[in-house]
Write a protein that holds these residues in place. Structure first.
Motif, PDB file in Angstrom:
ATOM      1  N   GLN A   8       0.847  -1.195   0.000  1.00 34.13           N
ATOM      2  CA  GLN A   8       0.000   0.000   0.000  1.00 34.13           C
ATOM      3  C   GLN A   8       0.883   1.246   0.000  1.00 34.13           C
ATOM      4  O   GLN A   8       1.765   1.386   0.842  1.00 34.13           O
ATOM      5  CB  GLN A   8      -0.906  -0.009   1.229  1.00 34.13           C
ATOM      6  CG  GLN A   8      -2.028   0.990   1.156  1.00 34.13           C
ATOM      7  CD  GLN A   8      -2.978   0.876   2.334  1.00 34.13           C
ATOM      8  OE1 GLN A   8      -2.554   0.583   3.445  1.00 34.13           O
ATOM      9  NE2 GLN A   8      -4.251   1.113   2.089  1.00 34.13           N
ATOM     10  N   LYS A   9       0.637   2.135  -0.988  1.00 32.76           N
ATOM     11  CA  LYS A   9       1.416   3.374  -1.089  1.00 32.76           C
ATOM     12  C   LYS A   9       0.540   4.486  -1.636  1.00 32.76           C
ATOM     13  O   LYS A   9      -0.509   4.241  -2.189  1.00 32.76           O
ATOM     14  CB  LYS A   9       2.593   3.257  -2.059  1.00 32.76           C
ATOM     15  CG  LYS A   9       3.323   2.015  -2.158  1.00 32.76           C
ATOM     16  CD  LYS A   9       4.489   2.186  -3.120  1.00 32.76           C
ATOM     17  CE  LYS A   9       4.652   0.975  -3.992  1.00 32.76           C
ATOM     18  NZ  LYS A   9       5.853   0.987  -4.765  1.00 32.76           N
ATOM     19  N   VAL A 128       1.970  -6.846   1.981  1.00 32.56           N
ATOM     20  CA  VAL A 128       2.844  -6.155   2.931  1.00 32.56           C
ATOM     21  C   VAL A 128       2.107  -4.920   3.431  1.00 32.56           C
ATOM     22  O   VAL A 128       1.680  -4.081   2.643  1.00 32.56           O
ATOM     23  CB  VAL A 128       4.184  -5.738   2.273  1.00 32.56           C
ATOM     24  CG1 VAL A 128       5.052  -4.979   3.254  1.00 32.56           C
ATOM     25  CG2 VAL A 128       4.910  -6.958   1.721  1.00 32.56           C
ATOM     26  N   GLU A 129       1.948  -4.859   4.762  1.00 32.46           N
ATOM     27  CA  GLU A 129       1.307  -3.689   5.360  1.00 32.46           C
ATOM     28  C   GLU A 129       2.095  -3.307   6.602  1.00 32.46           C
ATOM     29  O   GLU A 129       2.331  -4.145   7.474  1.00 32.46           O
ATOM     30  CB  GLU A 129      -0.142  -3.987   5.728  1.00 32.46           C
ATOM     31  CG  GLU A 129      -0.865  -2.753   6.261  1.00 32.46           C
ATOM     32  CD  GLU A 129      -2.327  -3.035   6.565  1.00 32.46           C
ATOM     33  OE1 GLU A 129      -3.169  -2.316   6.020  1.00 32.46           O
ATOM     34  OE2 GLU A 129      -2.601  -3.964   7.343  1.00 32.46           O
ATOM     35  N   GLU A 130       2.518  -2.057   6.645  1.00 32.72           N
ATOM     36  CA  GLU A 130       3.277  -1.520   7.774  1.00 32.72           C
ATOM     37  C   GLU A 130       4.461  -2.412   8.135  1.00 32.72           C
ATOM     38  O   GLU A 130       4.715  -2.707   9.300  1.00 32.72           O
ATOM     39  CB  GLU A 130       2.351  -1.314   8.973  1.00 32.72           C
ATOM     40  CG  GLU A 130       1.267  -0.284   8.691  1.00 32.72           C
ATOM     41  CD  GLU A 130       0.298  -0.120   9.842  1.00 32.72           C
ATOM     42  OE1 GLU A 130       0.539  -0.661  10.936  1.00 32.72           O
ATOM     43  OE2 GLU A 130      -0.718   0.567   9.631  1.00 32.72           O
ATOM     44  N   GLY A 131       5.173  -2.874   7.117  1.00 38.48           N
ATOM     45  CA  GLY A 131       6.391  -3.650   7.336  1.00 38.48           C
ATOM     46  C   GLY A 131       6.182  -5.121   7.628  1.00 38.48           C
ATOM     47  O   GLY A 131       7.131  -5.878   7.735  1.00 38.48           O
ATOM     48  N   PHE A 132       4.945  -5.573   7.733  1.00 38.46           N
ATOM     49  CA  PHE A 132       4.682  -6.985   8.013  1.00 38.46           C
ATOM     50  C   PHE A 132       4.153  -7.640   6.747  1.00 38.46           C
ATOM     51  O   PHE A 132       3.280  -7.091   6.070  1.00 38.46           O
ATOM     52  CB  PHE A 132       3.649  -7.135   9.140  1.00 38.46           C
ATOM     53  CG  PHE A 132       3.427  -8.560   9.545  1.00 38.46           C
ATOM     54  CD1 PHE A 132       4.320  -9.193  10.392  1.00 38.46           C
ATOM     55  CD2 PHE A 132       2.353  -9.277   9.053  1.00 38.46           C
ATOM     56  CE1 PHE A 132       4.137 -10.521  10.751  1.00 38.46           C
ATOM     57  CE2 PHE A 132       2.148 -10.593   9.409  1.00 38.46           C
ATOM     58  CZ  PHE A 132       3.053 -11.227  10.258  1.00 38.46           C
ATOM     59  N   THR A 133       4.679  -8.830   6.416  1.00 37.46           N
ATOM     60  CA  THR A 133       4.250  -9.550   5.223  1.00 37.46           C
ATOM     61  C   THR A 133       3.306 -10.682   5.601  1.00 37.46           C
ATOM     62  O   THR A 133       3.680 -11.571   6.372  1.00 37.46           O
ATOM     63  CB  THR A 133       5.458 -10.122   4.453  1.00 37.46           C
ATOM     64  OG1 THR A 133       6.338  -9.049   4.110  1.00 37.46           O
ATOM     65  CG2 THR A 133       5.014 -10.826   3.182  1.00 37.46           C
ATOM     66  N   TYR A 134       2.110 -10.629   5.064  1.00 34.82           N
ATOM     67  CA  TYR A 134       1.139 -11.717   5.211  1.00 34.82           C
ATOM     68  C   TYR A 134       1.356 -12.655   4.028  1.00 34.82           C
ATOM     69  O   TYR A 134       1.546 -12.197   2.901  1.00 34.82           O
ATOM     70  CB  TYR A 134      -0.292 -11.171   5.198  1.00 34.82           C
ATOM     71  CG  TYR A 134      -0.540 -10.167   6.301  1.00 34.82           C
ATOM     72  CD1 TYR A 134      -1.035 -10.579   7.528  1.00 34.82           C
ATOM     73  CD2 TYR A 134      -0.265  -8.812   6.118  1.00 34.82           C
ATOM     74  CE1 TYR A 134      -1.247  -9.660   8.551  1.00 34.82           C
ATOM     75  CE2 TYR A 134      -0.481  -7.895   7.126  1.00 34.82           C
ATOM     76  CZ  TYR A 134      -0.964  -8.319   8.336  1.00 34.82           C
ATOM     77  OH  TYR A 134      -1.169  -7.412   9.341  1.00 34.82           O
ATOM     78  N   PRO A 135       1.321 -13.974   4.230  1.00 34.93           N
ATOM     79  CA  PRO A 135       1.675 -14.900   3.152  1.00 34.93           C
ATOM     80  C   PRO A 135       0.680 -14.971   1.997  1.00 34.93           C
ATOM     81  O   PRO A 135       1.018 -15.474   0.924  1.00 34.93           O
ATOM     82  CB  PRO A 135       1.791 -16.254   3.855  1.00 34.93           C
ATOM     83  CG  PRO A 135       1.057 -16.110   5.131  1.00 34.93           C
ATOM     84  CD  PRO A 135       1.076 -14.662   5.497  1.00 34.93           C
TER      85      PRO A 135
END
Length: 155
Positions: A8-9, A128-135
């Motif tokens: 997200q950007k 990827v959201e706020e530095g965390f990657t969901y698989p």
């Protein structure tokens, strides 16, 4: 298959607008030159070392070709050098030191580009959201639902 994550950007064309989700390419691995030579020659009578030798010769000769203001068609496309320069008020005051940013430009051949385009397919490998990657997108949605459920007041 080309792998990507969603990130997200802000849209640079509309910095005040809402953030949007964009595909971000992810490399699986970097193949080193010997591995590429083995892969290229695996169904041929050419030895990987012969391929490597031919490529080494190409790399040795290309700078000379390009630095003589030539372009070089290398089969899969054309290489050429380009650069910019600072502006001069007149031709007399222009100096070669004003030339800057030399770069190598590769223009793929139509056939090579078509071959790549024919083979392209995409696979999402996460969000990827706020530095965390969901698989996966499903895992991202599950987390968001669980997070929303946790935030709701309990009766």
């Amino acid at each position: 298959m080309l792998k990507y994550t969603l990130v997200q950007k802000r849209n640079l064309q509309d910095p005040e607008g809402p953030k949007k989700w964009y595909a971000s390419p992810k490399l699986v691995q970097r193949l080193e030159f010997p591995a590429v030579c083995r892969r290229v020659t695996r169904h041929t009578s050419i030895a990987p070392t012969e391929m490597k030798s031919a490529m080494d010769l190409l790399v040795e000769v290309l700078p000379e070709i390009l630095c003589d203001s030539n372009s070089a068609n290398i089969g899969i496309g054309t290489l050429r050098l380009s650069y910019g320069s600072e502006g001069a008020d007149s031709p007399e005051v222009f100096d070669v030191s004003m030339i800057r940013n030399p770069k190598l430009i590769f223009t793929p051949s139509k056939d090579f580009l078509a071959a790549i385009t024919r083979e392209i397919s995409f696979e999402n490998i996460g969000v990827v959201e706020e530095g965390f990657t969901y698989p996966s997108i499903d895992e991202y949605k599950k987390y968001k639902v669980a997070q929303r459920d946790d935030a709701e007041p309990q009766p």
